[in-house]
Design an enzyme around this catalytic site. Structure first.
Site, PDB file in Angstrom:
ATOM      1  N   ALA A  73       0.966  -1.139  -0.016  1.00 54.54           N
ATOM      2  CA  ALA A  73      -0.041   0.029   0.046  1.00 54.54           C
ATOM      3  C   ALA A  73       0.919   1.187   0.078  1.00 54.54           C
ATOM      4  CB  ALA A  73      -0.927   0.067   1.161  1.00 54.54           C
ATOM      5  N   ILE A  74       1.353   1.523  -1.314  1.00 55.26           N
ATOM      6  CA  ILE A  74       2.193   2.773  -1.200  1.00 55.26           C
ATOM      7  C   ILE A  74       1.546   3.935  -1.555  1.00 55.26           C
ATOM      8  CG2 ILE A  74       4.162   3.888  -2.886  1.00 55.26           C
ATOM      9  CD1 ILE A  74       4.978   1.097  -1.684  1.00 55.26           C
ATOM     10  N   GLY A  75       0.394   3.913  -2.118  1.00 59.45           N
ATOM     11  CA  GLY A  75      -0.811   5.273  -1.985  1.00 59.45           C
ATOM     12  C   GLY A  75      -0.163   6.227  -3.225  1.00 59.45           C
ATOM     13  N   LEU A  76       0.175   5.410  -4.248  1.00 59.83           N
ATOM     14  CA  LEU A  76       0.649   6.383  -5.671  1.00 59.83           C
ATOM     15  C   LEU A  76       1.256   7.868  -5.134  1.00 59.83           C
ATOM     16  CD1 LEU A  76      -2.738   5.813  -7.224  1.00 59.83           C
ATOM     17  CD2 LEU A  76      -0.470   4.946  -8.044  1.00 59.83           C
ATOM     18  N   CYS A 133      -6.039   1.170  -8.687  1.00 59.79           N
ATOM     19  CA  CYS A 133      -5.193   1.195  -7.534  1.00 59.79           C
ATOM     20  C   CYS A 133      -6.013   1.065  -6.208  1.00 59.79           C
ATOM     21  CB  CYS A 133      -4.569   2.457  -7.518  1.00 59.79           C
ATOM     22  SG  CYS A 133      -3.451   2.525  -5.796  1.00 59.79           S
ATOM     23  N   GLY A 220       2.713 -10.548  -7.434  1.00 58.63           N
ATOM     24  CA  GLY A 220       3.670 -11.622  -7.512  1.00 58.63           C
ATOM     25  C   GLY A 220       2.949 -12.749  -7.958  1.00 58.63           C
ATOM     26  N   GLY A 246       0.732 -10.228 -14.216  1.00 52.48           N
ATOM     27  CA  GLY A 246       0.455 -10.901 -12.857  1.00 52.48           C
ATOM     28  C   GLY A 246       1.463 -11.920 -12.395  1.00 52.48           C
ATOM     29  N   GLY A 268       5.992  -7.091 -13.210  1.00 52.61           N
ATOM     30  CA  GLY A 268       5.736  -6.081 -12.244  1.00 52.61           C
ATOM     31  C   GLY A 268       6.409  -6.605 -11.078  1.00 52.61           C
TER      32      GLY A 268
END
Lengths: 308, 275
Positions: A73-76, A133, A220, A246, A268
Site C-alpha cells: 500500500a504505497i498510495g501512489l 489502484c 507476485g 500478474g 511487475g
C-alpha cells in the site's frame, strides 16, 4: 534454415520492439532502473501513476512479503504529471524504450487533464488509465469497480488524447468481462489485465494489519493463475488486445499469458528483485518460438486448448 | 555530491563464511562493483536458487577489498530473508545488487569522529575505520547491545585495532547501560573542535544520539534501516520523512536511494519525541 522469430508487436496502434513491458509502480519512472538495467531490453516502461499534483503516499509500513507474493500500500506517491514531463521525461526519452504514462485522477476531469498534458509531451507513446489502484481513498479502484464509471473515465481520456488508451483493470470484481467490454465500448485501444488483488496481512502479536494503510494490493507469482484466468476471460470478451499482468517471473510464465490470449505482457513485482529478468524472458520466449516453429507471437496468442 | 561507484546486479559466489555464534555470521562474496563500496552503502542479496521469497534483503557492507574484488557482510538472521542469506554456504551463489545508497560523508580535515553502533548496526564502522585511518581522522567507536551475546563483532573489530568502548544493557560486557552514557561522557571530555557523530543501530538509539548531537550543536549522521523492497527507489516501500531546508513540510523519501545515511537534523523521527 531458421528465420529469427519476430518479437515486435502492435498493441492498439502502439508499436513495440518486444512485448515485455515494465508494469506501473514497479519501475519508478524508468530512469531509476537505468544504472543497473539496459532499458532498451524492455519493450515499454509504464510509469508510476501520475496525478496533476505531487503526492506523498501512505505511511510506512508500506510493503509486506507474503508467500510467493508482495502486499503493498504505497498510495501512489509521485511527482505529478507536470514535473514528470518537465524533469523526468527528457532523461527517459533518451533511452530506446517506449514510454506509457499511467494516468490517475480523483475526478473524471483530472483524468482528462493529466491525459491531455501527457499527450502533448514529446516522447509519450501511450496512456494507461489507472482505474484500479486499491490503496487510495479517492479515485483509483472506485472507477474500476463500477462499469458505468469505467465507461465514463475511459471515454473522457479517449476524448482528451490521440495516443493509444489502455485502461488497467481491477481484478477485484465478480465478472471482469463486464469491465473489459465497458472499456472497449468507451473507445479503449487495449486493456491491461490486471492490477493487484485486495489483500490483508495481520501481525498476530499486535493484532494490527502489517501495512499502515490496513489493506493492500497483492502481487507476485501468488496471483499468476488468477491473472491468467482473467486474461483468458477478457480476451474472449473483447476484440481489442489484452496486455497480461500478474506474477510473471520467467519466459514460461509470460508464455502462459500469450496462450491465454494476451498480445503483450507486463512484468511487475519481479522488477524489485530481478530487474534484469527481461533478457532471460526474451531468450526463453525466442527459444520456445523456435521449438514450436512460430514466426510471430500473434500465432501463439489465444491458442489455449481448453477442454470442452 | 561526490560521484559514487557504479552499481551492478550479479550472480556471485560466497567465497568465505565464518559463523560468529547464534544468529551471527560473516559472509564474503566476489563482486567487483561492491568491492569498491563506500562505508554506509549496502547491497541487496538473496540466494540464487528459486524459492518462495521474492524480495532481496539489504545488508550493510562491513568490509571491502578492491584488489581481490571481494566484500564482506556481517549479518544477523532475523527473519526468513536474512535467514536464507545466513544459510548460504561457501561455494554457493547469490544474487547481489550493489553498491547502493549514500554512505557516511568523507572525513573532513581536523574532524574528530564519534561512531555509535547498536547491535548489528556496527557493521559499516569496520569499513569506515579504514578511510578514517587513511585520512588520519581521530575516531572512537561506541558499541552497545542488550547483552554480551549481541556484541559478536568485538574480536573482529579489536583485531583491526579499532579503539572502542563497549556497553550492554544487562552489564554482561563493558559498561552497564545504554550506549549513549559512554558517548555523553566522551563528549564531555572531548577537546573543543570540529566533531561529528555517526550512528547506526536501532531507531530509538539513533534518535537518542541525534538528540544529544542537536543539544550540543554537533554534526550527526544516522543510517536509517526501514523495511526495504528493491534498493533502487522503485518500490517506494522504504520511505522516511525528511525535512529539507526551505521546504514547507517533510517529504517521504526512499531511504535506499536518498539514504540510508542522512543528516540527523533533517530526519523526522517516526515515533516522535516520546521514545
Amino acid at each position: 534454415m531458421t528465420a529469427t522469430p519476430s518479437l515486435s508487436v502492435e498493441i492498439g496502434g502502439l508499436k513495440l520492439k518486444n512485448p515485455f513491458m515494465a508494469a506501473s509502480g514497479t519501475c519508478g519512472y524508468g530512469v531509476e532502473l537505468a544504472h543497473v538495467v539496459d532499458l532498451s531490453t524492455i519493450g515499454a516502461i509504464v510509469t508510476k501513476g501520475l496525478y496533476m499534483a505531487a503526492r506523498d503516499g501512505c505511511e510506512v509500513p508500506r510493503i509486506a512479503e507474503t508467500p510467493s507474493g508482495l502486499l503493498n500500500a504505497i498510495g501512489l506517491q509521485g511527482v505529478g504529471i507536470r514535473a514528470f514531463v518537465e524533469k523526468v521525461l527528457p532523461e527517459l526519452r533518451a533511452h530506446d524504450t517506449a514510454v506509457i504514462v499511467n494516468v490517475c485522477g480523483e475526478s473524471i476531469e483530472e483524468y482528462a487533464e493529466v491525459s491531455r498534458i501527457a499527450s502533448e509531451a514529446e516522447g509519450v507513446h501511450a496512456l494507461e488509465v489507472n482505474i484500479s489502484c486499491p490503496n487510495v481513498k479517492t479515485g483509483g479502484i472506485a472507477f474500476g469497480t463500477d462499469p458505468k464509471m469505467t465507461h465514463e473515465v475511459v471515454s473522457a481520456v479517449r476524448r482528451a488524447s490521440r495516443l493509444p488508451v489502455i485502461p488497467k483493470l481491477s481484478p477485484n470484481v465478480t465478472d471482469i468481462t463486464v469491465f473489459a467490454r465497458a472499456c472497449e465500448e468507451a473507445g479503449a485501444d487495449a486493456i491491461s489485465c490486471v492490477n493487484t488483488f485486495l489483500g490483508l496481512a495481520i501481525d498476530i502479536e499486535t493484532r494490527k494489519p502489517k501495512l499502515a494503510f490496513g489493506t493492500g494490493g497483492l502481487s507476485g507469482p501468488a496471483i499468476r493463475p488468477l491473472a491468467v484466468r482473467m486474461t483468458w476471460q477478457a480476451a474472449r470478451a473483447v476484440k481489442i488486445p489484452i496486455i497480461g499482468i500478474g506474477g510473471i517471473a520467467n519466459a514460461s510464465d509470460a508464455l502462459e499469458f500469450f496462450i491465454a490470449g494476451a498480445r503483450a505482457v507486463q512484468v511487475g513485482t519481479m522488477n524489485f528483485s530481478r530487474p534484469n529478468v527481461y533478457t532471460e524472458i526474451e531468450a526463453g520466449v525466442r527459444d520456445y518460438m523456435n521449438r514450436h516453429g512460430l514466426f510471430s507471437l500473434d500465432a501463439l496468442t489465444g491458442t489455449l486448448k481448453f477442454p470442452r | 555530491m561526490t560521484a559514487r561507484p557504479p552499481a551492478a546486479d550479479r550472480i556471485c559466489r560466497v567465497v568465505a563464511r565464518e559463523s560468529l555464534g547464534g544468529p551471527y555470521a560473516l559472509l564474503t562474496f566476489e563482486h567487483e562493483e561492491v568491492s569498491r563500496a563506500e562505508a554506509g552503502q549496502f547491497a541487496m542479496i538473496q540466494p540464487a536458487t528459486e524459492g518462495e521469497l521474492i524480495l532481496r534483503r539489504p545488508f550493510s557492507i562491513m568490509d571491502t577489498d578492491p584488489s581481490t574484488g571481494r566484500f564482506t557482510i556481517f549479518l544477523k538472521a532475523v527473519g526468513p530473508g536474512s535467514r536464507a542469506v545466513f544459510d548460504l554456504r561457501e561455494g554457493e551463489n547469490a544474487r547481489v545488487l550493489g553498491p547502493l545508497g549514500h554512505g557516511f560523508a568523507a572525513p573532513q580535515p581536523d574532524e574528530r569522529l564519534f561512531l555509535v553502533g547498536g547491535g548489528y548496526g556496527v557493521a559499516p564502522f569496520a569499513l569506515f575505520s579504514k578511510s578514517l585511518r587513511v585520512a588520519s581522522s581521530p575516531f572512537h567507536l561506541f558499541y552497545g547491545g542488550r547483552s554480551a551475546s549481541e556484541l559478536p563483532l568485538v574480536s573482529e573489530l579489536e583485531a583491526r585495532g579499532i579503539r572502542m568502548t563497549l556497553s550492554t544493557d544487562d552489564g554482561t560486557r563493558g559498561e552497564t547501560g545504554r550506549v549513549t552514557a559512554p558517548l555523553l561522557a566522551a563528549l564531555d571530555r572531548a577537546e573543543p573542535g570540529r566533531a561529528r557523530i555517526c550512528a547506526c543501530g536501532p531507531e530509538a538509539m539513533m534518535h537518542a544520539v541525534a538528540k544529544i548531537a542537536a543539544e550540543r550543536g554537533i554534526a550527526c549522521e544516522v543510517s536509517l534501516d526501514p523495511w526495504m523492497g528493491c534498493g533502487l527507489g522503485t518500490c517506494l516501500g522504504c520511505v522516511v520523512k525528511i525535512q529539507d531546508p526551505g521546504e514547507p513540510k517533510p517529504k517521504n523519501r526512499p531511504a535506499c536511494t536518498d539514504g540510508p545515511v542522512f543528516d540527523a537534523t533533517r530526519v523526522v523521527w517516526p515515533h516522535g519525541d516520546h521514545r
